[in-house]
Scaffold this motif. Sequence first.
Motif, PDB file in Angstrom:
ATOM      1  N   ILE A 184       0.847  -1.209   0.000  1.00 31.58           N
ATOM      2  CA  ILE A 184       0.000   0.000   0.000  1.00 31.58           C
ATOM      3  C   ILE A 184       0.874   1.248   0.000  1.00 31.58           C
ATOM      4  CG2 ILE A 184      -1.608   1.355   1.392  1.00 31.58           C
ATOM      5  CD1 ILE A 184      -2.870  -1.318   2.286  1.00 31.58           C
ATOM      6  N   GLU A 185       1.887   1.250   0.859  1.00 31.60           N
ATOM      7  CA  GLU A 185       2.776   2.414   0.942  1.00 31.60           C
ATOM      8  C   GLU A 185       3.553   2.612  -0.355  1.00 31.60           C
ATOM      9  OE1 GLU A 185       5.179   1.762   4.373  1.00 31.60           O
ATOM     10  OE2 GLU A 185       3.491   1.855   5.781  1.00 31.60           O
ATOM     11  N   LEU A 186       4.054   1.504  -0.921  1.00 33.87           N
ATOM     12  CA  LEU A 186       4.832   1.593  -2.164  1.00 33.87           C
ATOM     13  C   LEU A 186       3.973   2.108  -3.316  1.00 33.87           C
ATOM     14  CD1 LEU A 186       7.366   0.967  -3.890  1.00 33.87           C
ATOM     15  CD2 LEU A 186       6.435  -1.333  -4.219  1.00 33.87           C
ATOM     16  N   ILE A 187       2.780   1.525  -3.486  1.00 31.42           N
ATOM     17  CA  ILE A 187       1.928   1.899  -4.619  1.00 31.42           C
ATOM     18  C   ILE A 187       1.362   3.307  -4.440  1.00 31.42           C
ATOM     19  CG2 ILE A 187      -0.110   1.281  -5.956  1.00 31.42           C
ATOM     20  CD1 ILE A 187       2.368  -0.580  -6.250  1.00 31.42           C
ATOM     21  N   THR A 188       1.078   3.682  -3.192  1.00 35.47           N
ATOM     22  CA  THR A 188       0.624   5.058  -2.947  1.00 35.47           C
ATOM     23  C   THR A 188       1.694   6.054  -3.378  1.00 35.47           C
ATOM     24  OG1 THR A 188      -0.759   4.341  -1.084  1.00 35.47           O
ATOM     25  CG2 THR A 188      -0.167   6.680  -1.181  1.00 35.47           C
ATOM     26  N   SER A 189       2.934   5.756  -3.027  1.00 33.06           N
ATOM     27  CA  SER A 189       4.050   6.612  -3.441  1.00 33.06           C
ATOM     28  C   SER A 189       4.227   6.591  -4.961  1.00 33.06           C
ATOM     29  CB  SER A 189       5.339   6.140  -2.754  1.00 33.06           C
ATOM     30  OG  SER A 189       6.459   6.839  -3.247  1.00 33.06           O
ATOM     31  N   LEU A 190       4.114   5.372  -5.548  1.00 26.62           N
ATOM     32  CA  LEU A 190       4.270   5.243  -6.997  1.00 26.62           C
ATOM     33  C   LEU A 190       3.161   5.991  -7.738  1.00 26.62           C
ATOM     34  CD1 LEU A 190       5.729   3.885  -9.394  1.00 26.62           C
ATOM     35  CD2 LEU A 190       4.231   1.911  -9.060  1.00 26.62           C
ATOM     36  N   ARG A 191       1.960   5.890  -7.217  1.00 29.95           N
ATOM     37  CA  ARG A 191       0.818   6.582  -7.836  1.00 29.95           C
ATOM     38  C   ARG A 191       1.019   8.095  -7.799  1.00 29.95           C
ATOM     39  NH1 ARG A 191      -5.357   6.247  -5.492  1.00 29.95           N
ATOM     40  NH2 ARG A 191      -6.380   7.440  -7.141  1.00 29.95           N
ATOM     41  N   ALA A 192       1.510   8.603  -6.676  1.00 25.31           N
ATOM     42  CA  ALA A 192       1.780  10.044  -6.569  1.00 25.31           C
ATOM     43  C   ALA A 192       2.855  10.476  -7.558  1.00 25.31           C
ATOM     44  CB  ALA A 192       2.194  10.386  -5.133  1.00 25.31           C
ATOM     45  N   LYS A 193       3.877   9.634  -7.709  1.00 26.58           N
ATOM     46  CA  LYS A 193       4.956   9.946  -8.647  1.00 26.58           C
ATOM     47  C   LYS A 193       4.431   9.967 -10.085  1.00 26.58           C
ATOM     48  CE  LYS A 193       9.016   8.177  -7.898  1.00 26.58           C
ATOM     49  NZ  LYS A 193      10.161   7.218  -7.832  1.00 26.58           N
ATOM     50  N   ILE A 194       3.576   8.991 -10.418  1.00 29.82           N
ATOM     51  CA  ILE A 194       2.997   8.949 -11.769  1.00 29.82           C
ATOM     52  C   ILE A 194       2.202  10.217 -12.045  1.00 29.82           C
ATOM     53  CG2 ILE A 194       1.283   7.781 -13.209  1.00 29.82           C
ATOM     54  CD1 ILE A 194       2.189   5.134 -11.966  1.00 29.82           C
ATOM     55  N   LYS A 200       4.144  16.898 -15.556  1.00 30.11           N
ATOM     56  CA  LYS A 200       5.370  17.521 -16.078  1.00 30.11           C
ATOM     57  C   LYS A 200       5.808  16.913 -17.417  1.00 30.11           C
ATOM     58  CE  LYS A 200       5.922  20.111 -12.400  1.00 30.11           C
ATOM     59  NZ  LYS A 200       5.802  21.592 -12.480  1.00 30.11           N
ATOM     60  N   ASP A 201       5.080  15.880 -17.877  1.00 37.26           N
ATOM     61  CA  ASP A 201       5.421  15.177 -19.119  1.00 37.26           C
ATOM     62  C   ASP A 201       6.864  14.656 -19.066  1.00 37.26           C
ATOM     63  OD1 ASP A 201       4.950  14.113 -21.638  1.00 37.26           O
ATOM     64  OD2 ASP A 201       5.675  15.914 -22.681  1.00 37.26           O
ATOM     65  N   TYR A 202       7.208  13.991 -17.953  1.00 39.36           N
ATOM     66  CA  TYR A 202       8.547  13.437 -17.791  1.00 39.36           C
ATOM     67  C   TYR A 202       8.681  12.117 -18.575  1.00 39.36           C
ATOM     68  CZ  TYR A 202       9.618  16.646 -13.919  1.00 39.36           C
ATOM     69  OH  TYR A 202       9.868  17.759 -13.153  1.00 39.36           O
ATOM     70  N   ASN A 203       9.925  11.663 -18.648  1.00 43.49           N
ATOM     71  CA  ASN A 203      10.223  10.369 -19.274  1.00 43.49           C
ATOM     72  C   ASN A 203       9.882   9.251 -18.282  1.00 43.49           C
ATOM     73  OD1 ASN A 203      11.298   8.088 -20.476  1.00 43.49           O
ATOM     74  ND2 ASN A 203      13.117   9.146 -21.239  1.00 43.49           N
ATOM     75  N   PHE A 204       8.994   8.345 -18.668  1.00 39.84           N
ATOM     76  CA  PHE A 204       8.497   7.291 -17.781  1.00 39.84           C
ATOM     77  C   PHE A 204       9.306   5.993 -17.878  1.00 39.84           C
ATOM     78  CE2 PHE A 204       4.932  10.082 -17.458  1.00 39.84           C
ATOM     79  CZ  PHE A 204       4.273   9.743 -16.293  1.00 39.84           C
ATOM     80  N   LEU A 256       3.487   8.511 -20.605  1.00 39.23           N
ATOM     81  CA  LEU A 256       2.571   7.776 -19.745  1.00 39.23           C
ATOM     82  C   LEU A 256       1.760   6.754 -20.530  1.00 39.23           C
ATOM     83  CD1 LEU A 256       1.036   7.283 -17.092  1.00 39.23           C
ATOM     84  CD2 LEU A 256      -0.471   9.179 -17.716  1.00 39.23           C
ATOM     85  N   ILE A 257       1.335   7.097 -21.737  1.00 40.26           N
ATOM     86  CA  ILE A 257       0.507   6.187 -22.528  1.00 40.26           C
ATOM     87  C   ILE A 257       1.290   4.913 -22.856  1.00 40.26           C
ATOM     88  CG2 ILE A 257      -1.006   5.983 -24.532  1.00 40.26           C
ATOM     89  CD1 ILE A 257      -1.633   8.267 -22.478  1.00 40.26           C
ATOM     90  N   GLU A 258       2.567   5.058 -23.140  1.00 38.55           N
ATOM     91  CA  GLU A 258       3.398   3.874 -23.395  1.00 38.55           C
ATOM     92  C   GLU A 258       3.488   3.017 -22.139  1.00 38.55           C
ATOM     93  OE1 GLU A 258       7.958   2.611 -24.729  1.00 38.55           O
ATOM     94  OE2 GLU A 258       7.347   4.720 -24.746  1.00 38.55           O
TER      95      GLU A 258
END
Length: 443
Positions: A184-194, A200-204, A256-258
């Motif tokens: 839960i903690e990992l995915i919550t952090s990952l979701r926020a990062k996404i 910002k249209d960063y490289n994913f 993100l779409i990729e």
Amino acid sequence: MNQTLKLDSIDIDTKFLMRGGERRRPDVYCKFDNKEVAFEIQLSPLPQHYIQHRYQFYKKNNIYLIWILDIKGSATILKSFERDVKYIWKHQNLFILNEHKVSRLELLCHYKTPFNDNGLYKEKWYETSINLDKLKFDKVEISCFFYDYLWMKTNVETEILRVQQEEVLRLADVENKLAKQNAIELITSLRAKIGHWRSKDYNFYSLIHQINCLSNIEIEELNRQINLNKRMQGLPQFLFFIKSYKELSSDFKSILIELIFICQNLKFNINLKDKNDDGVIQYLYRNPDLGKYLYKLLPLLFKRRYVLTKHDKDFVLVNTANGEYECMLLNTYSHCNNDYELEFVKNNFRYIRFIKSAIDMNRLDSKVKSWVQYMMPIMYNYKSLWKYTKLVLARTPLGEELRIVDKKNTIDVKIKEFNLEIVQQEESCNNLLARLYPQIFFN
């Protein structure tokens, strides 16, 4: 005891038992509770094979044998032949004569009691005085016993195993709860990062790798928190992300779409539509910011088992600048059965266009004025596909046309110059080409 013991059956050291050509003379013989019982008093050592022979004789004749031993001290310290006697029977009861009882026959029974010592299997020897009434008779093994060692052993082992299994389940539950909390903690952090990187249209690229390396419990939590099938503003969430994508920098990157398409750990139905029956094809082509990424996004759709529809083909034909080309590309991808075939189409679609050109006798995507000129880049750029090119020339009108117009034998010259007959040929696209153009490649 007198009610079940036939006194007139008692014989001391005089009765020979004659059975099947063999005979034995037990030290004491009697009939007790309608069963024949023999007592063998063994005070001196006896070889193991004699012990076994006597036991087998009595057993096959349905005579219950009781060995009377002369155990001195603890039953944990036995002589070799005494151990042999013990292990003859699964119950492992040992008997000695109770010399303190003179008014009636009593035996001292030494027996082993299994017990659970805080999860460890242990055994302890006990001794008790019994008369014949307290004996039990095993009709399968033809043996007498007082204490059912094997039954208790099984119960104790079962109890220990049950406790161990409960402990394993308890620890697994604790571990699972901890893993879920960590997920839960990992995915919550990952979701926020996404979300931040999307704004910002960063490289994913690095996030794609991270998602592909998630554990099963993390994948479950990922799809709980990021449900791409869930509707957002009336659209399945993945269509919403496609529609709303805005390119903020011209850098070529993994968007993100990729990430959504390529990460198989993201579970969603790629074939979901909006209320107008438009789906991923329509939303990809409508977003101009996705144009330069389509070449790598389109094959990913079919890797996710996208089903191409007539509505898709009609849309692409009417609404794209090169509708015929795009429609053929999508149709070719839809015939692919695996990742290799998708990659082959992605890298060699020009060659597939050549096959179509040869069938229709229409030089697609080319402004050259002759078929000989048209063939030059095909022969040079697709040397490893020469075996297929020969079939195309043999089974379409193009081969005959080249024989007519190639007055200078340019094709034959280039075959030798490009070493086409000795170049190693691609074999793994056989099935794909046969599905696309069976009239040429299906043997």
